[in-house]
Design an enzyme around this catalytic site. Structure first.
Site, PDB file in Angstrom:
ATOM      1  N   SER A  12       0.856  -1.187   0.000  1.00 13.30           N
ATOM      2  CA  SER A  12       0.000   0.000   0.000  1.00 13.30           C
ATOM      3  C   SER A  12       0.892   1.237   0.000  1.00 13.30           C
ATOM      4  O   SER A  12       1.619   1.488   0.974  1.00 13.30           O
ATOM      5  CB  SER A  12      -0.893   0.020   1.236  1.00 13.30           C
ATOM      6  N   HIS A  37      -1.001  -1.262  -4.414  1.00  8.61           N
ATOM      7  CA  HIS A  37      -2.290  -0.965  -3.757  1.00  8.61           C
ATOM      8  C   HIS A  37      -2.377   0.541  -3.523  1.00  8.61           C
ATOM      9  O   HIS A  37      -1.504   1.139  -2.900  1.00  8.61           O
ATOM     10  CB  HIS A  37      -2.395  -1.745  -2.446  1.00  8.61           C
ATOM     11  N   ASP A  39      -4.609   3.608  -2.123  1.00 11.64           N
ATOM     12  CA  ASP A  39      -5.704   3.932  -1.200  1.00 11.64           C
ATOM     13  C   ASP A  39      -6.235   5.336  -1.432  1.00 11.64           C
ATOM     14  O   ASP A  39      -5.513   6.320  -1.269  1.00 11.64           O
ATOM     15  CB  ASP A  39      -5.205   3.814   0.247  1.00 11.64           C
ATOM     16  N   MET A  41      -8.864   8.097  -0.200  1.00 15.46           N
ATOM     17  CA  MET A  41      -9.696   8.494   0.945  1.00 15.46           C
ATOM     18  C   MET A  41     -10.192   9.918   0.742  1.00 15.46           C
ATOM     19  O   MET A  41      -9.444  10.772   0.255  1.00 15.46           O
ATOM     20  CB  MET A  41      -8.884   8.403   2.231  1.00 15.46           C
ATOM     21  N   HIS A  70      -8.208   1.163  -4.258  1.00 10.44           N
ATOM     22  CA  HIS A  70      -9.150   0.897  -3.155  1.00 10.44           C
ATOM     23  C   HIS A  70      -9.863   2.203  -2.840  1.00 10.44           C
ATOM     24  O   HIS A  70      -9.286   3.088  -2.199  1.00 10.44           O
ATOM     25  CB  HIS A  70      -8.355   0.356  -1.957  1.00 10.44           C
ATOM     26  N   MET A  72     -12.112   4.447  -0.890  1.00  8.78           N
ATOM     27  CA  MET A  72     -12.799   4.684   0.382  1.00  8.78           C
ATOM     28  C   MET A  72     -13.444   6.052   0.255  1.00  8.78           C
ATOM     29  O   MET A  72     -13.014   7.039   0.879  1.00  8.78           O
ATOM     30  CB  MET A  72     -11.796   4.605   1.543  1.00  8.78           C
ATOM     31  N   MET A 141     -11.300  -5.917   4.942  1.00  7.17           N
ATOM     32  CA  MET A 141     -10.572  -4.978   5.794  1.00  7.17           C
ATOM     33  C   MET A 141     -10.348  -5.631   7.158  1.00  7.17           C
ATOM     34  O   MET A 141     -11.302  -6.043   7.814  1.00  7.17           O
ATOM     35  CB  MET A 141     -11.367  -3.684   5.988  1.00  7.17           C
ATOM     36  N   ASP A 183      -6.571  -6.568   3.915  1.00  6.59           N
ATOM     37  CA  ASP A 183      -5.980  -5.224   3.968  1.00  6.59           C
ATOM     38  C   ASP A 183      -6.048  -4.678   5.388  1.00  6.59           C
ATOM     39  O   ASP A 183      -7.134  -4.450   5.919  1.00  6.59           O
ATOM     40  CB  ASP A 183      -6.774  -4.318   3.003  1.00  6.59           C
TER      41      ASP A 183
HETATM   42  C1  DX5 Z   1      -6.377   1.474   5.417  1.00  6.02           C
HETATM   43  C2  DX5 Z   1      -5.884   1.166   4.013  1.00  6.02           C
HETATM   44  C3  DX5 Z   1      -4.788   0.180   3.964  1.00  6.02           C
HETATM   45  C4  DX5 Z   1      -3.565   0.608   4.705  1.00  6.02           C
HETATM   46  C5  DX5 Z   1      -2.843  -0.605   5.158  1.00  6.02           C
HETATM   47  O1  DX5 Z   1      -7.549   2.205   5.352  1.00  6.02           O
HETATM   48  O2  DX5 Z   1      -6.942   0.663   3.204  1.00  6.02           O
HETATM   49  O3  DX5 Z   1      -4.469  -0.198   2.625  1.00  6.02           O
HETATM   50  O4  DX5 Z   1      -2.707   1.408   3.965  1.00  6.02           O
HETATM   51  O5  DX5 Z   1      -1.767  -0.187   5.929  1.00  6.02           O
HETATM   52  P1  DX5 Z   1      -1.060  -1.125   7.014  1.00  6.02           P
HETATM   53  O6  DX5 Z   1      -0.496  -2.298   6.270  1.00  6.02           O
HETATM   54  O7  DX5 Z   1      -0.043  -0.221   7.577  1.00  6.02           O
HETATM   55  O8  DX5 Z   1      -2.132  -1.549   7.998  1.00  6.02           O
HETATM   56 ZN    ZN Z   2      -6.448  -0.300   1.188  1.00  6.74          ZN
END
Ligand code: DX5
Ligand code: ZN
Length: 237
Positions: A12, A37, A39, A41, A70, A72, A141, A183
């Site tokens: 990620s 990956h 993310d 947000m 991903h 969110m 998750m 994840d």
């Molecule tokens: C959290 C993200 C993850 C996150 C994982 O909301 O979706 O992808 O980056 O990070 P670690 O491996 O540090 O838990």
């Molecule tokens: Zn993620």
């Protein structure tokens, strides 16, 4: 039952050095990772704000590895064609964030990407009930979404095992392959157990990019992950 086939590791980039993002992507893939990956947000669906299609477009030329977006975010649909155009290969979203889950899944595939459905720790699996044939990836998750570096929630192992049974049953009835991705809080110390529960694709942010602070190379850290996966890989073979 275990997943068949090879295990995939998806760093990620949330935990990467954003000031050198292109280089970070190149280095982590060169060190043996399989998937990027990504993310996204929005400070609305989750309490954090990260990166969007422009950043996806900027890293696309830096790697041939699949980019696993991903989302969110809420709402979801407007971002799907934007990420597809920006070079995403997989786009996942949370069912709570879309008013029409079936339509969003179709939209992702119409835009030429693989479609993923993401489950928060307390999201029930009934969201899978009528859409298994429209899904290419299920993302479990194992932390509440929004931040890297949180601890793995053990209940996720139960959910992974339940989804593994659903995927195997779907495949046994002639269904398409579906990846099972986990994840949040994945580390060399727990990845073996997560693989035994049935996951085949592993997101790790802080445990991989944290190598920088620990004076270790991405190659060394990824070797720790692969070694920890070996017993599960042997049993799956
Ligand atoms: C959290 C993200 C993850 C996150 C994982 O909301 O979706 O992808 O980056 O990070 P670690 O491996 O540090 O838990
Ligand atoms: Zn993620």
């Amino acid at each position: 039952m275990m997943a068949n086939g090879p295990f995939r590791i998806a760093p990620s980039i949330l935990s990467a050095d954003f000031a050198r993002l292109g280089e970070e992507v190149e280095n982590v893939i060169a060190a043996g990772a399989d998937i990027v990956h990504f993310d996204v947000m929005d400070n609305h669906y989750v309490p954090n704000l990260t990166i969007g299609p422009l950043v996806c477009e900027a890293i696309r030329p830096r790697t041939k590895a699949p980019i696993d977006v991903h989302l969110m975010v809420k709402p979801v649909d407007a971002l799907v064609p934007m990420f597809a155009k920006a070079g995403a290969d997989i786009i996942s979203f949370h069912p709570e964030a879309s008013e029409h889950v079936d339509r969003t899944l179709a939209l992702i595939r119409e835009n030429g990407c693989k479609a993923g459905l993401a489950f928060n720790p307390a999201t029930p699996l009934h969201h899978l009930d009528h859409v298994m044939d429209r899904i290419d990836l299920i993302l479990v998750m194992s932390v509440n979404p929004g931040f890297g570096g949180q601890g793995f929630i053990p209940e996720a192992l139960v959910k992974i095992a339940q989804i593994r049974r659903r995927i195997d049953c779907h495949a046994a009835n002639g269904g398409q392959p579906i990846w099972l991705e986990v994840d949040g809080g994945v580390k060399p110390s727990n990845i073996g157990l997560i693989a035994e529960a049935g996951a085949d694709t592993f997101v790790a942010g802080s445990a991989i990019f944290g190598a920088r602070g620990a004076d270790r190379s991405y190659h060394e850290v990824l070797a720790d992950f692969r070694n920890a996966l070996e017993p599960a890989a042997r049993r799956a073979a």
